[in-house]
Structure formats: C-alpha cells, structure tokens
Design an enzyme around this catalytic site. Structure first.
Site, PDB file in Angstrom:
ATOM      1  N   GLU A 171       0.812  -1.218   0.000  1.00  0.00           N
ATOM      2  CA  GLU A 171       0.000   0.000   0.000  1.00  0.00           C
ATOM      3  C   GLU A 171       0.845   1.267   0.000  1.00  0.00           C
ATOM      4  OE1 GLU A 171      -3.094   0.255  -0.410  1.00  0.00           O
ATOM      5  OE2 GLU A 171      -3.966  -1.683   0.077  1.00  0.00           O
ATOM      6  N   GLU A 189       7.187 -22.204   7.617  1.00  0.00           N
ATOM      7  CA  GLU A 189       7.377 -21.396   8.822  1.00  0.00           C
ATOM      8  C   GLU A 189       8.262 -22.086   9.858  1.00  0.00           C
ATOM      9  OE1 GLU A 189       3.999 -21.959  12.075  1.00  0.00           O
ATOM     10  OE2 GLU A 189       3.171 -21.160  10.206  1.00  0.00           O
TER      11      GLU A 189
END
Length: 301
Positions: free
Chosen positions: A85, A116
């Site tokens: 953004e 992960e």
C-alpha cells in the site's frame, strides 16, 4: 519448542467462548466484537515501542536504507499488504518497503507446508533479498516463536541491520537481540489459536502506524492530506484535484489544469500555485527539501 506452545497466550482457550458452537449467529458476532474492542487498548500499551521503531525506520530510510517485513502465514500476508500500500499512498519506490512471506509469493493464497518451521529458510530469504546494515527488518509472528522469523532476525542481526520484533505474547523468543520488541498482548482468541483474529488485527494496527508515521515524518503528508498519492486511476486522479483545491483554495477547473501541468503530482501543483513558480522550479525546491512540501513553501517564502 512445541511442548511450550500450550503455555502461549495466543494458544490459550478463551473461557468466554467455551460454548461458541452453541450460540446464535447474533451472539457469535457480538462476542467477536466484544473481544475485538480489547485490541486498541492492547496496542495503546505498546505505543512507546512503536514510536521508537518509527524513529529507527525514518533514520534508515533517510539514509538510503529500506524497510522489510518478514512473516509466515497471516503475519506474512499482513506485512505484504502494508508494504504494497505504500507506493500508491505515499508515492514510494516499491523497493523502499517490502513484505516477504515464508514459502514465497504463492504462500499469499495457499499455505506452504513447513515453510514457517525452517530457521534456515528465514536466513536464506534475508540473503536473497540483499539485506544490508542500512536496512530495517521487522519480524512478525503472533506466537513470538516462529522459527522462520527467528532465522530472519538472527541473520539480519549478523549483517548489522536494525531489527524489530512484533508479536502477541508478552515473552516472545523472537525478541532476543532485537533493537525494539513490540509485544501486543490481546489475550486468547474467540476461536482458540486462530491468530488471524485479534492478533491479526493488532498486528495490522501496528504496521499501519509504522509506515504511516514514518511517511508523515518523511514529509510525504501535508496536514492530513496524501500529497504524495499516485494518480494511477480515476478515483486517485480526482483525489489529487481535491487535495489541490483543499490546500490552495482554487476551483475544480483550476485544480484540474494544475494537475495536468504537474503531470498528476499534487505536491508540484500545490507549489506551483502557492509560490507562482514553474514546474521545474517546484521540482528543484522539492529536491532541495527532500520532498518536504511544507519546508519547500517556507524556503521559497
């Protein structure tokens, strides 16, 4: 590490939602809303750490450094969301703020099993993205003990980058050796262990603050207006015109003319109008003040 998972706040059972599956839809959403109300108060308790982190990021970005978010699963997705953004909102180079998720881009939409759990993968990703001592690395992990994020932060520290940890447990393993630890303790989730809920909301609020406050300090905002917004579609082109009107007091038609002359750059258009300068001179003033429009106006005056 696995044997201690049950002791983490993010994994504990929420006693308020013990009979969750027996509630009406209205009662479920009311309970979720009640729990969500706790999140901003938890964030408020770590504002000092968030502020310290912003100071570190601003110093790095003003000295040719970059900001990186690293995370796995929801945490990684939130980092990528916040980073993506920045270019449209603040007109930044896409390389300035980057988000990296364990398992690569495909993990944005589909879980990559085991990604992960690898510290070495975290270390590799740091090297892959060319992290240097000028950069800031933010490791995001709701549990505070994700091996991938631990590997990222350890490798970044070896390189000499500034490091920040964001978690939702008071005692987080990823805090070890970091410059700032932001521990937003929101309590057990309505749905036990589903950290995309309160923990995810808390992380999103913190990341919002990190980039927004950083960009404000770097002069990419005038008042509370997004003067660095990139006019890449109709809505944003109209926003640029409204910003020009708001700051300079000109009519819509005049704002449209200024926007065209400035090639859609609100800062240039505002400077041209307020200082009576050409586009070239407005550009020069902004370069002189590192893009800070308020300083550019004052300097000309």
């Amino acid at each position: 590490m696995q044997e201690h998972l049950h002791a983490l706040m993010t994994e504990k059972k929420n006693e308020n939602s013990r009979d969750l599956d027996r509630l009406s839809v209205r009662a479920i959403v009311q309970m979720m809303n009640d729990e969500d109300k706790k999140v901003p108060y938890a964030v408020e308790r770590v504002l000092d750490q968030v502020s310290e982190s912003v100071e570190i990021i601003v110093a790095a970005l003003e000295n040719e450094g970059r900001l990186f978010y690293f995370g796995a699963g929801t945490s990684g997705r939130l980092g990528i969301l916040d980073a993506s953004e920045c270019p449209p909102t603040f007109g930044t180079d896409p390389e300035l703020v980057q988000g990296v998720i364990a398992g690569g881009p495909s993990a944005m939409v589909r879980a990559v099993e085991g990604a992960e759990d690898s510290m070495e993968l975290g270390r590799e990703d740091v090297r892959l993205h060319g992290i240097t001592s000028q950069d800031v690395v933010v490791g995001i992990a709701a549990s505070g003990r994700t091996p991938y994020v631990m590997g990222v932060l350890k490798e970044a520290q070896l390189i000499g980058a500034r490091t920040i940890a964001v978690s939702c447990n008071e005692k987080a393993t990823i805090n070890e050796g970091v410059d700032v630890a932001i521990n937003v303790v929101v309590g057990p989730e309505v749905l036990t262990g589903s950290t995309r809920l309160k923990a995810g909301t808390a992380q999103k609020l913190v990341l919002n603050m990190l980039t927004t406050a950083t960009m404000i300090r770097m002069g990419k905002v005038y008042g509370n207006l997004m003067v660095n917004v990139q006019a890449t579609n109709h809505k944003l082109k109209e926003r640029v015109k409204r910003i020009i009107m708001e700051v300079t007091g000109v009519s819509y038609d005049e704002a449209e003319k200024l926007s065209v002359l400035a090639d859609g750059d609100a800062k240039i258009a505002i400077l041209m109008r307020l200082t009576g300068t050409s586009r070239e001179e407005a550009n020069r003033l902004l370069k002189l003040t590192k893009g800070r429009i308020r300083e550019a106006i004052q300097q000309y005056g």
